[in-house]
Design an enzyme around this catalytic site. Structure first.
Site, mmCIF file in Angstrom:
data_model
loop_
_atom_site.group_PDB
_atom_site.id
_atom_site.type_symbol
_atom_site.label_atom_id
_atom_site.label_comp_id
_atom_site.label_asym_id
_atom_site.label_seq_id
_atom_site.Cartn_x
_atom_site.Cartn_y
_atom_site.Cartn_z
ATOM 1 N N HIS A 18 31.719 12.265 26.274
ATOM 2 C CA HIS A 18 30.380 12.525 26.541
ATOM 3 C C HIS A 18 30.276 13.060 27.992
ATOM 4 C CE1 HIS A 18 30.437 9.110 28.882
ATOM 5 N NE2 HIS A 18 31.018 8.130 28.196
ATOM 6 N N HIS A 21 32.652 12.108 30.802
ATOM 7 C CA HIS A 21 33.966 13.054 31.505
ATOM 8 C C HIS A 21 33.510 13.723 31.258
ATOM 9 C CE1 HIS A 21 33.451 9.332 27.613
ATOM 10 N NE2 HIS A 21 34.239 9.031 28.817
ATOM 11 N N CYS A 137 38.395 -9.361 27.713
ATOM 12 C CA CYS A 137 37.583 -8.914 27.471
ATOM 13 C C CYS A 137 38.449 -7.695 26.811
ATOM 14 C CB CYS A 137 36.544 -8.119 28.471
ATOM 15 S SG CYS A 137 35.155 -6.897 27.638
ATOM 16 N N CYS A 140 37.087 -4.043 28.226
ATOM 17 C CA CYS A 140 37.702 -3.459 29.650
ATOM 18 C C CYS A 140 39.029 -4.113 29.574
ATOM 19 C CB CYS A 140 37.261 -5.084 30.433
ATOM 20 S SG CYS A 140 35.261 -4.650 30.366
ATOM 21 N N CYS A 161 31.344 -10.355 27.946
ATOM 22 C CA CYS A 161 31.189 -9.971 29.551
ATOM 23 C C CYS A 161 29.903 -9.303 30.269
ATOM 24 C CB CYS A 161 32.202 -8.842 28.380
ATOM 25 S SG CYS A 161 32.484 -7.775 29.736
ATOM 26 N N HIS A 164 29.742 -4.880 28.714
ATOM 27 C CA HIS A 164 29.772 -5.084 27.398
ATOM 28 C C HIS A 164 28.975 -5.765 27.051
ATOM 29 C CE1 HIS A 164 33.516 -2.856 28.124
ATOM 30 N NE2 HIS A 164 32.937 -1.838 27.834
ATOM 31 N N LYS A 318 20.934 3.191 32.688
ATOM 32 C CA LYS A 318 22.230 3.879 31.906
ATOM 33 C C LYS A 318 22.246 4.357 30.790
ATOM 34 C CE LYS A 318 26.328 1.172 31.894
ATOM 35 N NZ LYS A 318 26.758 -0.331 31.757
ATOM 36 N N LYS A 321 23.094 5.093 24.042
ATOM 37 C CA LYS A 321 23.089 5.014 22.779
ATOM 38 C C LYS A 321 21.492 4.274 21.999
ATOM 39 C CE LYS A 321 26.168 8.368 21.779
ATOM 40 N NZ LYS A 321 26.060 9.854 21.516
HETATM 41 N N1 MSP Z 1 40.710 5.172 29.941
HETATM 42 C C1 MSP Z 1 40.930 4.495 32.054
HETATM 43 C C2 MSP Z 1 40.951 5.301 32.932
HETATM 44 C C3 MSP Z 1 42.388 4.985 32.473
HETATM 45 S S1 MSP Z 1 42.656 6.236 34.280
HETATM 46 C C4 MSP Z 1 44.888 5.918 34.073
HETATM 47 C C5 MSP Z 1 38.854 4.809 31.204
HETATM 48 N N2 MSP Z 1 38.293 5.530 30.657
HETATM 49 S S2 MSP Z 1 37.249 6.160 30.048
HETATM 50 O O1 MSP Z 1 37.088 6.715 29.254
HETATM 51 O O2 MSP Z 1 36.048 5.125 29.871
HETATM 52 O O3 MSP Z 1 36.208 6.271 31.735
HETATM 53 C C6 MSP Z 1 36.651 8.040 31.508
HETATM 54 C C7 MSP Z 1 35.891 7.984 32.864
HETATM 55 O O4 MSP Z 1 34.651 8.380 32.716
HETATM 56 C C8 MSP Z 1 35.412 6.795 34.265
HETATM 57 O O5 MSP Z 1 36.193 7.640 35.642
HETATM 58 C C9 MSP Z 1 34.179 6.630 34.326
HETATM 59 O O6 MSP Z 1 33.800 6.518 36.162
HETATM 60 C C10 MSP Z 1 33.510 8.231 33.494
HETATM 61 N N3 MSP Z 1 32.437 8.036 33.386
HETATM 62 C C11 MSP Z 1 32.265 7.005 32.000
HETATM 63 N N4 MSP Z 1 30.659 7.571 32.157
HETATM 64 C C12 MSP Z 1 30.634 7.631 33.137
HETATM 65 C C13 MSP Z 1 29.250 8.479 33.632
HETATM 66 N N5 MSP Z 1 27.724 8.034 32.824
HETATM 67 N N6 MSP Z 1 28.843 8.976 35.059
HETATM 68 C C14 MSP Z 1 29.445 9.537 35.323
HETATM 69 N N7 MSP Z 1 31.286 9.534 35.066
HETATM 70 C C15 MSP Z 1 31.269 8.282 33.890
HETATM 71 O O7 MSP Z 1 37.582 4.021 31.601
#
Ligand code: MSP
Length: 703
Positions: A18, A21, A137, A140, A161, A164, A318, A321
């Site tokens: 999303h 990412h 959790c 997490c 949690c 979550h 935040k 969905k």
């Molecule tokens: N798998 C772990 C990271 C392991 S690194 C060795 C993880 N994955 S994640 O898919 O949940 O998140 C990846 C990144 O996306 C994180 O840096 C998280 O901060 C970022 N984001 C998820 N939602 C976000 C927003 N709404 N806004 C900005 N970044 C966000 O954590």
């Protein structure tokens, strides 16, 4: 050797990508492009985190094996990176790392072995076997301490949690521990010695106080019979490594730690240490656990850990969905140029802090800064060069004998004035950029846009063109504008690769801005007499109303278009669960019988609200209990007799109209603090909730 290594976090392979990412990838991609542009050999890593109980559970739910689940999610990440120009083919990442790669298993095992042989700074074994019991959790993938969970309402139930809102599992099992508690002083000393190790500074302070608060040893394995999907602990396959130990290590296995194949392909010594870009939510893992593991293994620490903020919706909530306020990647791809998205992400979020993302905000920014700003400057300059200078770059110098003439028009005859301004702006830009203050850097670049725009407006080239004697003066003005565009295009390349290339091409300059180091730009290198390219708009203006209505027509979660199927009745708080309103067949809806004064209407306080939650009221089959955000401190509780027409889940996120000053009444033991407005039609008075086709903030008043 001059090299640089930048990483995004690796994304969990249990759910689809999303905006969050996409954002981390855009920032890292921008950093990587800026380094490459300066001739620094750069390695850019992104990828997926594919082990652990979450992925196991997601796979189970979807009827896949965990590897199939990971493969499935990876196809979506690959699609995202290709569609948004972030993959290798488009000059983006160098590796899409996957923790299920055999070479990664090899490298992680090597790191584990090293740490298990190591002694801590206090002379203890860095890894030891013990027993762990605690609240875990799954989402997490970590145990929660008392201040990290919500205590249960009823005795005997598990806590939930805080992130979550899901029940925690009580876990008690044999586990390997990493003796994190012995690394507090070592970590503090790094954090104090290296002020740039964790950025921004306020995040560094948070990390310091967390460490000062005392570190607990970390359970770094789970028994295989509770978590089997992961890397087995070397020499003790009854244990699976803790997923964060495995995931963090990807940053070094990708470039060759512990395996020949990657070492040959990339080179650990060549690229390590990395700059890790992470969201603030995963800072602790990167700024405490990861450096501690590395200290234990006697491996150099990362170059820096940089934490960014989160994207929230336009109302500052935040994205989720359930609230229907997420930004969909398909919508972004279908309606917005990639460079406009990149620009918005970097301009709008003050790096480190949270930012608000909305389609309307994106269109507004793109129209004002890109279409009317840089884009307009570019087409205006180039069109005039085409028209007045026969599509050739004019001379940037005014001959001696024309100086006086030029002075009479008010044009500054000293070319160092504008050159000096731009050089200074470039230095500022580079300074902010290197500090990852992208928003400030872009503001600085736009001060150049404004300055050059003003120069053109003041000089009125269209008037100068009427006077043959002022030909050189006209040329000089246009040269300065074109040369400024060359500088801007080199400066902005890492942020907007496509648009910068387009401006570069239209200026008729050889090569690509991707290869031009902005710190090495020299004023006056734009070649006089060279032919410009075909002039085309770089950022066409976006039709906000049209795009917004297209988006709301395709986006089910936006909740701004009620379909027949999910139509509703709105209901006043009456003592009876209200039947669908009887009146208003199509025929009698038209006949207004009496008129009111505007003041009468003004007594009704109609407000925009958004449904936060909706549930059925027990033993009242027509009533729904809604929580509605009216932009007030607390959401309102409103009862509506619409349960027969609307599924409660479908209402969540929907914008509605509320009579906000209706006297509260109690219904079935619940206080109703307002009324949802709806149309009513047909024989049975079928209700349709009033809503909006454009985005509008909660609490806005209807007049
Ligand atoms: N798998 C772990 C990271 C392991 S690194 C060795 C993880 N994955 S994640 O898919 O949940 O998140 C990846 C990144 O996306 C994180 O840096 C998280 O901060 C970022 N984001 C998820 N939602 C976000 C927003 N709404 N806004 C900005 N970044 C966000 O954590």
């Amino acid at each position: 050797m001059n090299t640089f290594y930048v990483t995004t976090p690796i994304y969990y392979a249990n759910s689809l990508p999303h905006l969050g990412h996409l954002y981390t990838m855009i920032v890292s991609d921008t950093i990587a492009r800026a380094k490459r542009q300066r001739g620094i050999e750069t390695y850019f890593l992104t990828g997926t985190d594919e082990h652990g109980i979450n992925i196991e559970r997601a796979a189970q739910k979807a009827g896949r094996t965990p590897k199939e689940q990971a493969d499935y999610v990876v196809t979506y990440y690959k699609k995202m990176t290709s569609e948004f120009g972030l993959d290798t083919e488009h000059g983006g990442f160098d590796i899409f790392m996957r923790t299920t790669e055999p070479f990664h298993y090899q490298g992680v095992s090597e790191l584990w072995r090293r740490i298990s042989k190591a002694k801590t700074p206090r002379g203890n074994d860095a890894i030891y076997k013990g027993h762990y019991e605690g609240w875990f959790c799954a989402a997490c993938a970590e145990y929660k301490t008392e201040d990290e969970y919500q205590k249960p309402k009823n005795e005997g139930e598990p806590p939930t949690c805080l992130i979550h809102d899901t029940p925690l599992d009580r876990v008690s099992e044999e586990s390997y521990f990493f003796r994190l508690s012995d690394y507090d002083e070592a970590l503090l000393s790094v954090l104090e010695r290296r002020p740039d190790f964790v950025r921004p500074e306020y995040r560094r302070n948070e990390v310091i106080s967390f460490v000062r608060g005392g570190l607990q040893d970390l359970s770094v394995s789970r028994l295989k019979n509770s978590v089997s999907w992961g890397v087995p602990v070397p020499d003790d396959p009854a244990h699976t490594m803790y997923v964060w130990f495995d995931a963090l290590t990807n940053y070094i296995t990708a470039i060759g730690f512990g395996n020949e194949e990657r070492q040959k392909a990339v080179g650990f010594e060549k690229f390590w240490p990395a700059l890790h870009l992470v969201g603030k939510d995963i800072l602790r893992f990167h700024a405490i656990y990861w450096p501690a593991f590395l200290l234990a293994a006697d491996i150099e620490l990362p170059r820096a850990i940089v934490a960014h903020g989160m994207w929230l919706d336009p109302n500052g909530r935040k994205m989720s969905k359930t609230l229907g306020n997420t930004v969909e990647l398909d919508v972004l791809r279908d309606h917005f140029p990639i460079d406009a998205i990149r620009y918005f992400c970097l301009r709008e979020m003050v790096f480190g802090q949270d930012g608000r993302f909305g389609y309307e905000g994106l269109i507004d920014r793109a129209n004002s800064d890109l279409a009317s700003g840089l884009g307009n400057l570019s087409s205006r300059t180039l069109t005039m060069i085409a028209r007045y200078c026969d599509s050739r770059i004019p001379s940037g110098l005014i001959p001696e004998d024309k100086l006086l003439l030029a002075k009479r028009t008010g044009v500054d005859t000293d070319e160092t004035t504008v050159a000096g301004f731009i050089e200074h702006a470039r230095d500022q830009f580079v300074h902010h950029f290197d500090n990852l203050a992208f928003s400030k850097a872009l503001e600085t670049a736009w001060s150049v846009v404004a300055r050059v725009d003003k120069m053109l407006t003041d000089a009125k080239p269209w008037d100068l063109a009427k006077d043959e004697n002022q030909k050189q003066t006209l040329g000089v003005v246009l040269y300065r504008a074109a040369e400024s565009l060359r500088w801007l295009s080199a400066m902005l390349y890492p942020v907007m690769p496509e648009a910068s290339r387009a401006i570069w091409r239209q200026l008729g300059v050889d090569g690509s801005p991707a290869q031009v180091d902005p710190t090495q730009l020299n004023w006056g290198e734009l070649k006089e007499g060279s032919a410009i390219g075909e002039v085309q708009p770089v950022f066409p203006r976006m039709d906000k109303a049209k795009i917004m209505s297209q988006i709301s027509a395709t986006e089910p979660s936006a909740g701004v278009h009620a379909t027949e199927a999910d139509a509703v009745v709105a209901v006043a708080p009456t003592t009876q669960p209200a039947p669908p309103m009887k009146h208003a067949t199509e025929a009698d809806a038209v006949g207004v019988t009496s008129f009111i004064e505007i003041d009468d209407f003004a007594k009704v306080d109609l407000r925009v609200g958004q449904v936060l939650s909706a549930e059925r009221v027990p033993k009242a089959d027509k009533l729904l209990l809604l929580k509605i955000d009216l932009g007030e401190e607390q959401p309102r509780q409103i009862l509506a007799g619409i349960a027969q027409y609307y599924e409660p889940e479908k209402l969540i996120g929907r914008k509605v109209v509320i009579v906000a000053n209706l006297k509260p009444r109690k219904l079935r033991g619940f206080e109703s603090q307002g009324m949802v407005v709806a149309a009513s039609y047909g024989e049975e008075g079928r209700p349709v909730i009033a809503t909006f086709t454009e985005d509008v903030p909660n609490g806005a008043r209807l007049k």
